[in-house]
Design a protein around this motif. Sequence first.
Motif, PDB file in Angstrom:
ATOM      1  N   ALA A   1       1.144  -1.022  -0.010  1.00  0.00           N
ATOM      2  CA  ALA A   1       0.176  -0.163  -0.071  1.00  0.00           C
ATOM      3  C   ALA A   1       1.071   1.512   0.399  1.00  0.00           C
ATOM      4  CB  ALA A   1      -0.735  -0.269   0.792  1.00  0.00           C
ATOM      5  N   ASN A   2       0.402   2.435  -0.412  1.00  0.00           N
ATOM      6  CA  ASN A   2       0.648   3.559  -0.583  1.00  0.00           C
ATOM      7  C   ASN A   2       1.323   4.445   1.031  1.00  0.00           C
ATOM      8  OD1 ASN A   2      -1.889   4.120  -1.077  1.00  0.00           O
ATOM      9  ND2 ASN A   2      -0.520   5.747  -2.834  1.00  0.00           N
ATOM     10  N   ASP A   3       1.657   5.535   0.386  1.00  0.00           N
ATOM     11  CA  ASP A   3       1.016   6.345   1.789  1.00  0.00           C
ATOM     12  C   ASP A   3       0.106   6.668   2.661  1.00  0.00           C
ATOM     13  OD1 ASP A   3       4.032   6.640   2.954  1.00  0.00           O
ATOM     14  OD2 ASP A   3       4.191   7.967   2.054  1.00  0.00           O
ATOM     15  N   ALA A   4      -0.880   6.551   0.830  1.00  0.00           N
ATOM     16  CA  ALA A   4      -2.744   8.084   1.396  1.00  0.00           C
ATOM     17  C   ALA A   4      -3.266   6.887   1.814  1.00  0.00           C
ATOM     18  CB  ALA A   4      -3.163   7.812   0.102  1.00  0.00           C
ATOM     19  N   VAL A   5      -2.816   5.403   1.648  1.00  0.00           N
ATOM     20  CA  VAL A   5      -3.741   4.569   2.452  1.00  0.00           C
ATOM     21  C   VAL A   5      -2.975   4.076   3.722  1.00  0.00           C
ATOM     22  CG1 VAL A   5      -4.592   1.499   2.975  1.00  0.00           C
ATOM     23  CG2 VAL A   5      -3.638   2.435   0.819  1.00  0.00           C
ATOM     24  N   ALA A   6      -1.591   4.095   3.973  1.00  0.00           N
ATOM     25  CA  ALA A   6      -1.039   4.256   5.589  1.00  0.00           C
ATOM     26  C   ALA A   6      -2.037   5.453   6.065  1.00  0.00           C
ATOM     27  CB  ALA A   6      -0.030   4.617   5.522  1.00  0.00           C
ATOM     28  N   HIS A   7      -2.468   6.936   5.730  1.00  0.00           N
ATOM     29  CA  HIS A   7      -2.932   7.898   6.332  1.00  0.00           C
ATOM     30  C   HIS A   7      -4.495   7.792   6.720  1.00  0.00           C
ATOM     31  CE1 HIS A   7       0.480  10.172   4.279  1.00  0.00           C
ATOM     32  NE2 HIS A   7       0.758   9.689   5.121  1.00  0.00           N
ATOM     33  N   PHE A   8      -4.995   6.254   6.132  1.00  0.00           N
ATOM     34  CA  PHE A   8      -6.312   6.742   5.972  1.00  0.00           C
ATOM     35  C   PHE A   8      -6.862   5.900   8.052  1.00  0.00           C
ATOM     36  CE2 PHE A   8      -7.068   5.951   1.084  1.00  0.00           C
ATOM     37  CZ  PHE A   8      -7.002   7.382   0.908  1.00  0.00           C
ATOM     38  N   PHE A   9      -5.601   5.214   7.562  1.00  0.00           N
ATOM     39  CA  PHE A   9      -6.269   4.136   8.746  1.00  0.00           C
ATOM     40  C   PHE A   9      -5.133   4.498   9.784  1.00  0.00           C
ATOM     41  CE2 PHE A   9      -6.547   1.262   5.536  1.00  0.00           C
ATOM     42  CZ  PHE A   9      -8.403   0.791   5.839  1.00  0.00           C
ATOM     43  N   GLY A  10      -4.586   6.162  10.638  1.00  0.00           N
ATOM     44  CA  GLY A  10      -4.150   6.434  11.116  1.00  0.00           C
ATOM     45  C   GLY A  10      -2.732   6.492  11.429  1.00  0.00           C
ATOM     46  N   TYR A  11      -2.207   5.643  10.321  1.00  0.00           N
ATOM     47  CA  TYR A  11      -0.583   6.003  10.257  1.00  0.00           C
ATOM     48  C   TYR A  11       0.726   6.654  10.003  1.00  0.00           C
ATOM     49  CZ  TYR A  11      -1.335   0.985  11.618  1.00  0.00           C
ATOM     50  OH  TYR A  11      -1.891  -0.806  12.264  1.00  0.00           O
TER      51      TYR A  11
END
Length: 400
Positions: free
Chosen positions: A183-193
């Motif tokens: 996954a890229n950073d955008a997905v990480a940000h979605f979940f709070g990472y």
Amino acid sequence: MAEKPTYEELEHQVKELKIALDDLEQKRVKERFFKELIKNSSDSIVILNRDGMQTYVSDAVEKHLGFKPHEVINISVIEEMIHPDDQQKTLTTFEKILEEGEGGVQYRHKHKNGSWVYLEAWGTNQLSNPDIQGVVVNVRNITEWKKTEEALKTAEATYRNIFLNSQIGLFRSDIETGLLLDANDAVAHFFGYKDRNELLAEPFKISDRYIDSKDRVKMTSILMKNGKFKNFEARFRRNDGSVIWNRYSGKFIAEKGWIEGVSEDITKEKEAEKALQESESTLQSVFGVVPVGICFMKGRMYQRVNQNWCDSFGYSEASLLGKTTEFLYENREEYELVGRNLEEQIHEHGIALLHTKLKRSNGELRDVDLVAKPLNSQNTAEGTVVVVQDTTERKRLELR
């Protein structure tokens, strides 16, 4: 006086001579065969002596490098023809061939026109072979292959850069387990990472983050049936316990058993949609109970009309929608005059207030006050809200 050879001896000598001639002819045939083979080979054949001097170059060199064979004979090819950045590795490979018997290398060779050509060479040590006495090198032009390789590397780097830096979420997950594979950073940000590295540091099962597990069952059902899905919406749980809405699309990579897809955070969109629905509900309530006529217009054409307006003038909302207001006026001149006045006042003041007469369904003309205000003063084409107040009775009282 020497004795004359017997008939048998002469016959034997003739046979030996015939065998020798046959052997010579076979050698000539083989020699012509190999000459033609080398001449017509797409690869060029080079022979180097122990010092790296070219002692033989086949005709194919001209097709690859533009030089005629005699132009590159008796030269130190590594020093004179090979790109400076490739000379050391080529020299190391040549020394390996001398020591170990064979070896290969890729390098850039100067073309007669001054450009550089990518070549791949494989050499064998034949210095001890009395018929060759040199290092035989088979040379192949790999310029087009190199260009394709570089284009592929560039495309991969571009794709990776887009993948990592896209504001849209890009992901890959296992269809059976729901485990997130990449996954890229955008997905990480979605979940709070913080970023993808933190997200992927430990196994992350996106299937565990669905608020409603039935959503994933529905999504995978569509995926298995059609091989892809588009604009699927679901709620997920973030690390802090809050809920996020995602809209995502993907396809099933059957041979790998995973889903590749894109996703976007639509939480704000959903919140705005909910607020709009609540506002619409409130507006609808107000729209229905206010004691004045209210209508929503676009280009003086009815889009919405409240019940008070319908009751006052005797028309149903359905009979008005999509029609212009012209039929309500006493004549066209009055219709056009009101239109000009509305436009001028809105342009100057952002709101219009004027008096006119409108016709009821039974033909009776009623005195009305109109108040008109655009939804967007910067773009009146979006529509105008018009409040219609019947002042007929008030006018009659004023005239007594």
